[in-house]
Design an enzyme around this catalytic site. Sequence first.
Site, PDB file in Angstrom:
ATOM      1  N   CYS A 176       0.969  -1.334   0.025  1.00  0.00           N
ATOM      2  CA  CYS A 176       0.009  -0.084   0.013  1.00  0.00           C
ATOM      3  C   CYS A 176       0.884   1.170   0.005  1.00  0.00           C
ATOM      4  O   CYS A 176       1.457   1.517  -0.885  1.00  0.00           O
ATOM      5  CB  CYS A 176      -0.878   0.110   1.046  1.00  0.00           C
ATOM      6  SG  CYS A 176      -2.439   1.040   1.101  1.00  0.00           S
ATOM      7  N   HIS A 177       0.975   1.999   1.003  1.00  0.00           N
ATOM      8  CA  HIS A 177       1.736   3.298   1.146  1.00  0.00           C
ATOM      9  C   HIS A 177       3.410   2.877   1.451  1.00  0.00           C
ATOM     10  O   HIS A 177       3.839   3.724   1.657  1.00  0.00           O
ATOM     11  CB  HIS A 177       1.043   4.353   2.011  1.00  0.00           C
ATOM     12  CG  HIS A 177      -0.161   4.996   1.593  1.00  0.00           C
ATOM     13  ND1 HIS A 177      -1.437   4.206   1.415  1.00  0.00           N
ATOM     14  CD2 HIS A 177      -0.500   6.275   0.815  1.00  0.00           C
ATOM     15  CE1 HIS A 177      -2.207   5.182   0.744  1.00  0.00           C
ATOM     16  NE2 HIS A 177      -1.682   6.151   0.398  1.00  0.00           N
ATOM     17  N   GLY A 178       3.366   1.624   2.067  1.00  0.00           N
ATOM     18  CA  GLY A 178       4.755   1.228   2.814  1.00  0.00           C
ATOM     19  C   GLY A 178       5.912   1.483   1.743  1.00  0.00           C
ATOM     20  O   GLY A 178       7.078   2.033   2.129  1.00  0.00           O
TER      21      GLY A 178
END
Length: 223
Positions: free
Chosen positions: A113-115
């Site tokens: 995801c936003h990782g």
Amino acid sequence: MAQQELKGQRVAALLTDGVEQVELTEPMKALQEAGAEVKIVALKSGKVKAWDFDHWGEEFDVDLTIDHANPNDFQALLLPGGVMNPDTLRMNEKAVQFVRQMVRSGKPVASICHGPWMLVEADVVEGRTLTSYPSLQTDIRNAGGKWVDQEVVVDQGIVTSRNPNDLPAFIRKMIEEFREGDHDRALADAVEQASEESFPASDAPSWSPASATPNTERPSPEG
């Protein structure tokens, strides 16, 4: 997971407040079922509070602060998402350096995801193909990476996925990559094994650095 494929491995889960809960709990559960020891590494001691889709979720105990976490003590890295989580982490130079050292030492990394914002900040995406939450695609391209819209992508030991819907594929590939271990070491071991099979000790190749000339190329392990 019953085979305890990752028994003996220590995995760092780097996160802070606002981590997307399911992107932490599901991969962590899978890793533990596979025999790995997962340590939560955070910016502060005590607890971190997760975000559960549209509201605050559970709290999780911190095992190590980033000030006391040594990348050499871990075999792999998990970077869950959540908007607040990596956006805060990427402002901490020690957290960024931790990620950079893990990747550059060839250890496998799984980020969802936003990782991947942390991978961008650590300057380790150049030349790699990744996926992520769609809003990160320009950041990834500007950092020299190639962004694709796929449920899971594996490139040079880095596993990435787009969102919680991709978790089954993400977890499957994460376990595979973590089982393979140090990406560079695995490649080096394969090269060494191929070399030994091609050139037994009694019949070693005649090439050596001392014998090389400007027009002499070292033979590849594949011959």
